[in-house]
Design an enzyme around this catalytic site. Structure first.
Site, PDB file in Angstrom:
ATOM      1  N   LYS A 124     -10.011   1.049 -12.850  1.00 15.71           N
ATOM      2  CA  LYS A 124     -10.290  -0.251 -12.230  1.00 15.71           C
ATOM      3  C   LYS A 124     -11.758  -0.303 -11.841  1.00 15.71           C
ATOM      4  CE  LYS A 124      -8.468  -3.562  -8.895  1.00 15.71           C
ATOM      5  NZ  LYS A 124      -7.336  -3.881  -7.998  1.00 15.71           N
ATOM      6  N   PHE A 177      -8.362   1.996   2.402  1.00 19.37           N
ATOM      7  CA  PHE A 177      -7.256   2.778   1.824  1.00 19.37           C
ATOM      8  C   PHE A 177      -6.319   3.314   2.907  1.00 19.37           C
ATOM      9  CE2 PHE A 177      -9.910   4.276  -2.135  1.00 19.37           C
ATOM     10  CZ  PHE A 177      -9.880   2.981  -2.618  1.00 19.37           C
ATOM     11  N   ASN A 236     -11.918  -7.913   3.090  1.00 18.48           N
ATOM     12  CA  ASN A 236     -11.204  -6.772   3.659  1.00 18.48           C
ATOM     13  C   ASN A 236     -12.077  -5.518   3.611  1.00 18.48           C
ATOM     14  OD1 ASN A 236      -9.943  -4.312   2.045  1.00 18.48           O
ATOM     15  ND2 ASN A 236     -10.127  -6.017   0.581  1.00 18.48           N
ATOM     16  N   SER A 244     -13.517   0.318  -5.091  1.00 19.19           N
ATOM     17  CA  SER A 244     -13.435  -0.319  -3.780  1.00 19.19           C
ATOM     18  C   SER A 244     -14.755  -0.114  -3.036  1.00 19.19           C
ATOM     19  CB  SER A 244     -12.293   0.286  -2.953  1.00 19.19           C
ATOM     20  OG  SER A 244     -12.382  -0.159  -1.604  1.00 19.19           O
ATOM     21  N   LYS A 278       0.797  -1.218   0.000  1.00 18.99           N
ATOM     22  CA  LYS A 278       0.000   0.000   0.000  1.00 18.99           C
ATOM     23  C   LYS A 278       0.836   1.278   0.000  1.00 18.99           C
ATOM     24  CE  LYS A 278      -3.936  -2.111   2.342  1.00 18.99           C
ATOM     25  NZ  LYS A 278      -4.879  -1.936   1.212  1.00 18.99           N
ATOM     26  N   THR A 285     -14.732   2.663   0.807  1.00 24.91           N
ATOM     27  CA  THR A 285     -14.724   4.111   1.000  1.00 24.91           C
ATOM     28  C   THR A 285     -16.102   4.639   0.640  1.00 24.91           C
ATOM     29  OG1 THR A 285     -12.360   4.351   0.543  1.00 24.91           O
ATOM     30  CG2 THR A 285     -13.735   6.309   0.246  1.00 24.91           C
TER      31      THR A 285
END
Length: 355
Positions: free
Chosen positions: A224, A127, A123, A190, A78, A193
């Site tokens: 993505k 971030f 998960n 994702s 990360k 968030t």
């Protein structure tokens, strides 16, 4: 033989130690070893000789030569701290991040869960990273290494920034990180968030991608996407990426689906919200890949990620139209020789094909 010994040894350590350790702590332990590896020249040299991919597996796309088709997806490194070590382990490219413009601690712990029976993870990391400025300094150093893998940089929205101000936030990351990236990946998919996935709506996505693409200059930009999109949404985003002159699409991120798991439903429910990755995502990821490839030109880069464990999985993605293939979750289950094993089997496949 050495690879097999390491693999068996890792299996023993995983069952006896890592499986009983908090997943995030286990990740930090393993990552510390990976970071340490390049500092021991003799050992690093031995590892590199075993793990090196076949030159025949290289591919040039987005104006970049990738030494192999197989790389590491975002999420593992990360903060851009382990690029050299990960390259030594055989990954042809390493996508670091997700990195946000502002440093942030991520969501409350626990936030990473193993589904061992499914070879999967859930998960909701959120971030967690040190921010774009800190990552830029590390990336600048990493690029000086002549033996480094191709470096992708995955950028996302800072949690404290309103969705209405997302474009400026992404542009700040682009300004800081593009000079040190081989390519940029814009993460709008994702589930961890708040409001992020809403950026996949075309009226919000178009100005965001156009602005990042312009700011990045000559650095290739990819988007993505989530596997939970409808087919029409996938078609529309893939078409938008082509229309805007982006370099590619990454298909795909984690899923919020929980169907078809072996892990007991009550255990999964107790883990709570988050993105599911690993083997259960394989079928949907292949579907998304085929959908994207059907929309975009033949020379358009499509990176396949989701449920990749074996060399056969890599080949299946290539046959379905992937330019490059990434993995992540299987790394935790397969151990440090995972990429080496895939590279070795790909070398054998390519040799057979040449006969």
């Amino acid at each position: 033989m050495a690879e097999r010994c390491v693999r068996v040894g890792y299996g023993v350590v995983f069952r006896a130690v890592f499986a009983n350790m908090d997943p995030e702590r286990a990740h930090h332990v393993a990552f510390a070893v990976i970071r340490w590896l390049p500092r021991v020249p003799f050992l690093a040299g031995v590892v590199e000789r075993y793990s090196r991919p076949s030159a025949a597996d290289g591919v040039t796309t987005m104006g970049i030569h990738f030494p192999s088709r197989f790389g590491l997806a975002a999420g593992f490194d990360k903060n851009a701290k382990g690029i050299a070590g990960l390259g030594l382990l055989g990954f042809g490219h390493v996508e670091v991040g997700t990195i946000t413009a502002k440093p942030q601690p991520g969501n409350d712990k626990p936030r990473l869960f193993r589904l061992i029976a499914d070879r999967a993870l859930i998960n909701r990391m959120g971030f967690n990273n040190h921010g774009a400025a800190a990552a830029a300094r590390r990336l600048e150093r990493a690029r000086r290494n002549p033996g480094r893998p191709v470096i992708g940089v995955n950028i996302g929205k800072s949690r404290v920034v309103d969705v209405a101000d997302a474009v400026d936030d992404y542009l700040e990351s682009t300004r800081l990180l593009a000079p040190f990236a081989d390519y940029l990946a814009v993460n709008v998919s994702s589930p961890n968030t708040p409001g992020l996935r809403g950026l996949q709506e075309l009226d919000q996505l178009r100005p965001l991608l156009a602005a990042v693409h312009e700011s990045a200059g000559r650095v290739p930009v990819l988007v993505k996407i989530a596997p939970d999109l409808t087919d029409d949404q996938i078609d529309a985003i893939a078409g938008l990426a082509v229309d805007l002159g982006l370099a590619g699409v990454i298909a795909n991120n984690t899923t919020i689906e929980r169907s078809g798991l072996t892990t007991p439903e009550a255990d999964v429910a107790a883990m709570g919200a988050g993105g599911l990755s690993g083997a259960p995502l394989a079928s949907r990821s292949l579907d998304v890949l085929r959908r994207v490839r059907a929309v975009v030109p033949a020379d358009f880069c499509v990176i396949a990620v989701g449920g990749v464990t074996t060399e056969a999985d890599v080949q299946a993605r290539i046959e379905a139209g992937a330019t490059l293939v990434q993995g992540y979750t299987a790394f935790l289950y397969e151990g440090p020789t995972w990429a080496t094993r895939i590279n070795r089997l790909r070398r054998k496949r390519l040799r057979r094909a040449q006969r």
